[in-house]
Design an enzyme around this catalytic site. Structure first.
Site, PDB file in Angstrom:
ATOM      1  N   HIS A 134     -13.700   0.323   1.060  1.00  0.00           N
ATOM      2  CA  HIS A 134     -13.604   1.681   0.503  1.00  0.00           C
ATOM      3  C   HIS A 134     -12.171   2.080   0.159  1.00  0.00           C
ATOM      4  O   HIS A 134     -11.899   2.466  -0.972  1.00  0.00           O
ATOM      5  CB  HIS A 134     -14.239   2.680   1.493  1.00  0.00           C
ATOM      6  CG  HIS A 134     -14.319   4.075   0.972  1.00  0.00           C
ATOM      7  ND1 HIS A 134     -15.376   4.917   1.232  1.00  0.00           N
ATOM      8  CD2 HIS A 134     -13.462   4.807   0.203  1.00  0.00           C
ATOM      9  CE1 HIS A 134     -15.195   6.073   0.631  1.00  0.00           C
ATOM     10  NE2 HIS A 134     -14.036   6.035   0.008  1.00  0.00           N
ATOM     11  N   GLU A 154      10.159  -5.005   5.564  1.00  0.00           N
ATOM     12  CA  GLU A 154      10.214  -3.551   5.789  1.00  0.00           C
ATOM     13  C   GLU A 154       8.958  -3.012   6.480  1.00  0.00           C
ATOM     14  O   GLU A 154       8.988  -1.904   7.018  1.00  0.00           O
ATOM     15  CB  GLU A 154      10.429  -2.810   4.461  1.00  0.00           C
ATOM     16  CG  GLU A 154       9.232  -2.863   3.546  1.00  0.00           C
ATOM     17  CD  GLU A 154       9.296  -1.802   2.427  1.00  0.00           C
ATOM     18  OE1 GLU A 154       8.521  -1.933   1.480  1.00  0.00           O
ATOM     19  OE2 GLU A 154      10.089  -0.867   2.524  1.00  0.00           O
ATOM     20  N   HIS A 168      -8.251   4.884  -3.065  1.00  0.00           N
ATOM     21  CA  HIS A 168      -9.004   3.637  -3.203  1.00  0.00           C
ATOM     22  C   HIS A 168      -8.044   2.528  -3.622  1.00  0.00           C
ATOM     23  O   HIS A 168      -7.977   2.146  -4.785  1.00  0.00           O
ATOM     24  CB  HIS A 168     -10.150   3.835  -4.205  1.00  0.00           C
ATOM     25  CG  HIS A 168     -11.177   4.833  -3.753  1.00  0.00           C
ATOM     26  ND1 HIS A 168     -12.202   5.278  -4.549  1.00  0.00           N
ATOM     27  CD2 HIS A 168     -11.345   5.457  -2.553  1.00  0.00           C
ATOM     28  CE1 HIS A 168     -12.950   6.148  -3.878  1.00  0.00           C
ATOM     29  NE2 HIS A 168     -12.450   6.275  -2.666  1.00  0.00           N
ATOM     30  N   HIS A 218      -6.103  10.180   1.064  1.00  0.00           N
ATOM     31  CA  HIS A 218      -7.099   9.120   0.958  1.00  0.00           C
ATOM     32  C   HIS A 218      -7.102   8.570  -0.466  1.00  0.00           C
ATOM     33  O   HIS A 218      -7.154   9.336  -1.432  1.00  0.00           O
ATOM     34  CB  HIS A 218      -8.487   9.667   1.298  1.00  0.00           C
ATOM     35  CG  HIS A 218      -9.615   8.747   0.951  1.00  0.00           C
ATOM     36  ND1 HIS A 218      -9.705   7.451   1.446  1.00  0.00           N
ATOM     37  CD2 HIS A 218     -10.699   8.901   0.147  1.00  0.00           C
ATOM     38  CE1 HIS A 218     -10.800   6.875   0.957  1.00  0.00           C
ATOM     39  NE2 HIS A 218     -11.415   7.728   0.169  1.00  0.00           N
ATOM     40  N   GLU A 252     -14.616  14.726   1.605  1.00  0.00           N
ATOM     41  CA  GLU A 252     -14.067  14.180   2.854  1.00  0.00           C
ATOM     42  C   GLU A 252     -13.352  15.247   3.684  1.00  0.00           C
ATOM     43  O   GLU A 252     -12.512  14.926   4.527  1.00  0.00           O
ATOM     44  CB  GLU A 252     -13.111  13.009   2.570  1.00  0.00           C
ATOM     45  CG  GLU A 252     -13.688  11.867   1.754  1.00  0.00           C
ATOM     46  CD  GLU A 252     -14.799  11.083   2.454  1.00  0.00           C
ATOM     47  OE1 GLU A 252     -15.120  11.394   3.614  1.00  0.00           O
ATOM     48  OE2 GLU A 252     -15.346  10.166   1.819  1.00  0.00           O
TER      49      GLU A 252
HETATM   50  O1  2HA Z   1     -14.894  10.552  -4.291  1.00  0.00           O
HETATM   51  O2  2HA Z   1     -13.021   9.091  -2.408  1.00  0.00           O
HETATM   52  O3  2HA Z   1     -14.496   8.963  -0.230  1.00  0.00           O
HETATM   53  C1  2HA Z   1     -14.045  10.970  -3.304  1.00  0.00           C
HETATM   54  C2  2HA Z   1     -13.913   9.879  -2.328  1.00  0.00           C
HETATM   55  C3  2HA Z   1     -14.902   9.801  -1.246  1.00  0.00           C
HETATM   56 ZN    ZN Z   2     -13.078   7.458  -1.108  1.00  0.00          ZN
END
Ligand code: 2HA
Ligand code: ZN
Length: 284
Positions: free
Chosen positions: A211, A170, A142, A140, A116
């Protein structure tokens, strides 16, 4: 000082492990990047490897020309960062056009920066400009409950922001600018990077439907704390939806307006719309 003993590196590793402990990083899921301060670039310089080949970023970020970043490696597991940071992480340098990078430290068993990287760098470019250089962290993950909600809530910034704000007092204090939502897209390329960085012009949080989530912030604590707060709010909403198809009471627009004075925040009016049915969940 050895690179692994530097404060920003310790902060990076701790944040990555905190995310793993939260259950947000199954297998190689998620990625993290940090834009080094000039003084940190100076400190690491004597410890960097001689430059390798320039590699295309896959997008253009002229606003980040010659900057250095610490990034997670593609295919590396967050679970392993704390035990083997030199295998899982890299320090990269950008060229003077912001089109290519080269690896200057880390990934000692081989590999490349996060898949990414285009989204991370395009977000950094927007945030460096809009925060006047203060934002340095893009994260980032999940996040389970946020992902679950993306199957149930309409993929609309106003609805997501309002529902998340209502779940904990909050929330409007922590993310008064709201959250943006990207509909499902193929990850790892320029298109999703463009869509995400467009949202980062006005938000510090971008939800990736089905995602996960991207967050931006000034330092590791603020950025982790932001993701943690949004995901906790999402967890509460999942519980509410699991218990009841309606809300029996909630925080109303006049309540949010009272918070503005108390906490010295400004909440955009477009999130404080009068709902046709205040008990309904996920509707305007
Ligand atoms: O595997 O999270 O979006 C890495 C990620 C791709
Ligand atoms: Zn991801």
């Amino acid at each position: 000082m050895r690179i692994l003993e530097m404060k920003f590196v310790k902060g990076f590793i701790k944040m990555a492990d905190d995310g793993y402990q939260q259950g947000w990083h199954e297998r190689n899921g998620g990625n993290l990047s940090y834009r080094l301060k000039p003084s940190e670039v100076e400190d690491v310089m004597p410890r960097l490897n001689s430059p390798g080949e320039w590699v295309p970023i896959g997008t253009s970020v002229p606003g980040l020309a010659n900057e250095f970043f610490m990034v997670t490696g593609s295919g590396k597991y967050f679970r392993n960062i704390i035990v083997d940071p030199e295998v899982c992480l890299a320090i990269i340098e950008l060229d003077d056009a912001g089109e290519n990078y080269r690896i200057r430290w880390g990934l000692v068993e081989g590999g490349v920066p996060t898949s990414e990287l285009p989204t991370h760098l395009m977000n950094h470019e927007v945030k460096k400009r809009t925060s006047e250089g203060r934002h340095r962290v893009i994260y980032h993950a999940h996040t389970t409950n946020t992902i679950a909600l993306s199957f149930v809530l309409p993929l609309n910034d106003e609805i997501w922001t309002r529902e998340l704000w209502e779940m904990a007092t909050e929330c409007p204090v922590v993310f008064p600018e709201g959250v943006g939502v990207v509909g499902w897209m193929v990850p790892g390329g320029r298109d999703i990077a463009v869509a995400t960085s467009k949202l980062m012009e006005q938000y510090n949080v971008a939800i990736w439907a089905h995602h996960g989530m991207f967050c931006s912030g000034e330092d590791f604590d603020l950025t982790f704390g932001l993701m943690h707060t949004v995901e906790k709010s999402a967890a509460i909403l999942v519980k509410v939806l699991s218990m009841s198809p309606i809300k029996h009471q909630t925080i109303m627009p006049e309540g949010f307006r009272k918070l503005e004075g108390q906490f010295n925040i400004s909440l955009p009016e477009r999130f404080l719309y009068e709902k046709t049915d205040p008990q309904a969940i996920g509707k305007k």
